[in-house]
Enzyme design. Structure first.
Site, mmCIF file in Angstrom:
data_model
loop_
_atom_site.group_PDB
_atom_site.id
_atom_site.type_symbol
_atom_site.label_atom_id
_atom_site.label_comp_id
_atom_site.label_asym_id
_atom_site.label_seq_id
_atom_site.Cartn_x
_atom_site.Cartn_y
_atom_site.Cartn_z
ATOM 1 N N LYS A 52 0.843 -1.208 0.000
ATOM 2 C CA LYS A 52 0.000 0.000 0.000
ATOM 3 C C LYS A 52 0.875 1.254 0.000
ATOM 4 O O LYS A 52 0.626 2.206 -0.735
ATOM 5 C CB LYS A 52 -0.936 -0.006 1.220
ATOM 6 C CG LYS A 52 -2.041 -1.051 1.123
ATOM 7 C CD LYS A 52 -2.842 -1.207 2.413
ATOM 8 C CE LYS A 52 -3.842 -2.359 2.277
ATOM 9 N NZ LYS A 52 -4.619 -2.626 3.502
ATOM 10 N N GLN A 96 -4.401 -1.458 9.817
ATOM 11 C CA GLN A 96 -4.397 -2.794 9.218
ATOM 12 C C GLN A 96 -4.995 -3.818 10.189
ATOM 13 O O GLN A 96 -4.638 -3.845 11.370
ATOM 14 C CB GLN A 96 -2.964 -3.188 8.813
ATOM 15 C CG GLN A 96 -2.870 -4.472 8.012
ATOM 16 C CD GLN A 96 -3.516 -4.416 6.620
ATOM 17 O OE1 GLN A 96 -3.660 -3.343 6.039
ATOM 18 N NE2 GLN A 96 -3.919 -5.544 6.099
ATOM 19 N N ASP A 119 -10.649 3.195 4.470
ATOM 20 C CA ASP A 119 -11.013 1.772 4.389
ATOM 21 C C ASP A 119 -12.532 1.597 4.345
ATOM 22 O O ASP A 119 -13.021 0.517 4.016
ATOM 23 C CB ASP A 119 -10.494 1.033 5.638
ATOM 24 C CG ASP A 119 -9.271 0.174 5.357
ATOM 25 O OD1 ASP A 119 -9.072 -0.210 4.191
ATOM 26 O OD2 ASP A 119 -8.537 -0.100 6.320
HETATM 27 N N1 GUN Z 1 -6.972 -6.728 6.468
HETATM 28 C C1 GUN Z 1 -7.401 -7.444 5.407
HETATM 29 N N2 GUN Z 1 -7.921 -6.622 4.480
HETATM 30 C C2 GUN Z 1 -7.832 -5.365 4.957
HETATM 31 C C3 GUN Z 1 -8.191 -4.090 4.454
HETATM 32 O O1 GUN Z 1 -8.750 -3.935 3.364
HETATM 33 N N3 GUN Z 1 -7.911 -3.049 5.263
HETATM 34 C C4 GUN Z 1 -7.337 -3.187 6.464
HETATM 35 N N4 GUN Z 1 -7.123 -2.096 7.183
HETATM 36 N N5 GUN Z 1 -6.991 -4.345 6.968
HETATM 37 C C5 GUN Z 1 -7.229 -5.431 6.208
#
Ligand code: GUN
Length: 291
Positions: A52, A96, A119
């Site tokens: 990311k 995350q 998110d």
């Molecule tokens: N863990 C698995 N997928 C995601 C996501 O799209 N965002 C976040 N913050 N954590 C995750």
């Protein structure tokens, strides 16, 4: 059979975003800035967050990675979140998941300022999504909707079976595809671990979205000819013939399902890359809303 190429589509979207960033910079406007918070040492999570941050660089965003140790207390994490909420330099951020067991995930997600919640996990934004109000759509479902739209996969009036009811993928997918919108207007069934007649449902489905996290779960005998398959799973399977010792498998048994499919996402290179592209898109939106 058409491969829904998430790698190529996400590259297209990233180019579009990079163009927009250039325009913003030329106009003297603020460069979008994404922060990512990771708590602990989970290998897969670190890989995702790293990707990311790297994607931010690629499109010209600023990025900040906040790495906190496994033993971080809930109070310390909430303090960090408050700092990110009040820092005007940060347009959007993500925490995350999963978080270590001693931290209450709901409490943390609720603490994120909804206008920075790129998110789309905050209850306010989930509610706005359900009510079809402008919001940040969660990145994985948003990426799937974008793939379906860009490849003009027919969805209106179609039978969709979503396997999995997670808050991050299954549930929002079921909401979005039933809405009056691009890649929507579908008749959606949500299947899960308690579903009794799954094969009956999938055999009748025009589109199957598989998001349960069980490697190669959906097999060719479970789907009909001409089906569209969206594979959200990604599991590391031990494979000594590979240099890194593992291969990546989706929730779909590709070899038996692909020959029957009209459209199908591969793993890797399908849904995964789209998730990152849509996170960037949400961050761009967050930045533009503030400037
Ligand atoms: N863990 C698995 N997928 C995601 C996501 O799209 N965002 C976040 N913050 N954590 C995750």
């Amino acid at each position: 059979m058409t491969i829904l190429d998430g790698k190529k589509t996400s590259a297209d979207i990233k180019s579009e975003i990079a163009e927009r960033v250039k325009e913003l910079k030329a106009k003297g406007k603020k460069t979008p800035h994404l922060a990512a918070v990771i708590v602990g040492n989970d290998g897969a999570s670190k890989t995702y967050v790293g990707a990311k941050v790297k994607a931010c660089e690629l499109v010209g965003f600023e990025s900040t990675l906040v790495e906190l140790p496994e033993e971080t207390t809930e109070a310390a994490l909430l303090a960090k979140i408050e700092e990110l909420n009040t820092n005007d330099a940060i347009d959007g951020y993500i925490v995350q998941l999963p978080l270590p067991k001693h931290i209450d995930e709901h409490k943390v997600l609720l603490a994120v300022d909804a206008t920075k919640d790129v998110d789309g996990f905050h209850p306010t934004n989930v509610g706005r999504m359900a009510l079809e109000l402008p919001t940040f759509l969660p990145a994985t479902p948003y990426g799937i909707m974008e793939l379906l739209e860009r490849y003009q996969v027919p969805t209106s009036g179609k039978n969709v079976v979503v396997i999995g009811r997670s808050h991050i993928v299954g549930r929002p997918m079921s909401i979005l595809m039933s809405q009056r919108r691009a890649a929507g207007d579908a008749t959606v069934t949500v299947a899960h671990s308690r579903t009794e007649n799954l094969k009956e449902l999938t055999l009748n489905a025009d589109i199957v979205v598989v998001a349960l996290g069980v490697a190669e779960f959906l097999t060719g005998d479970m789907v009909k000819e001409g089906v569209t398959i969206i594979d959200v799973g990604i599991t590391r399977i031990k494979d000594d013939s590979k240099k890194n010792g593992f291969r990546l498998a989706g929730d779909v048994h590709f070899e038996s399902v692909a020959p029957k499919a009209e459209f199908i996402t591969p793993v890797p290179g399908g849904v995964g890359p789209m998730t990152i592209a849509m996170l960037l898109k949400n961050t761009l939106l967050a930045g533009e809303q503030k400037s």
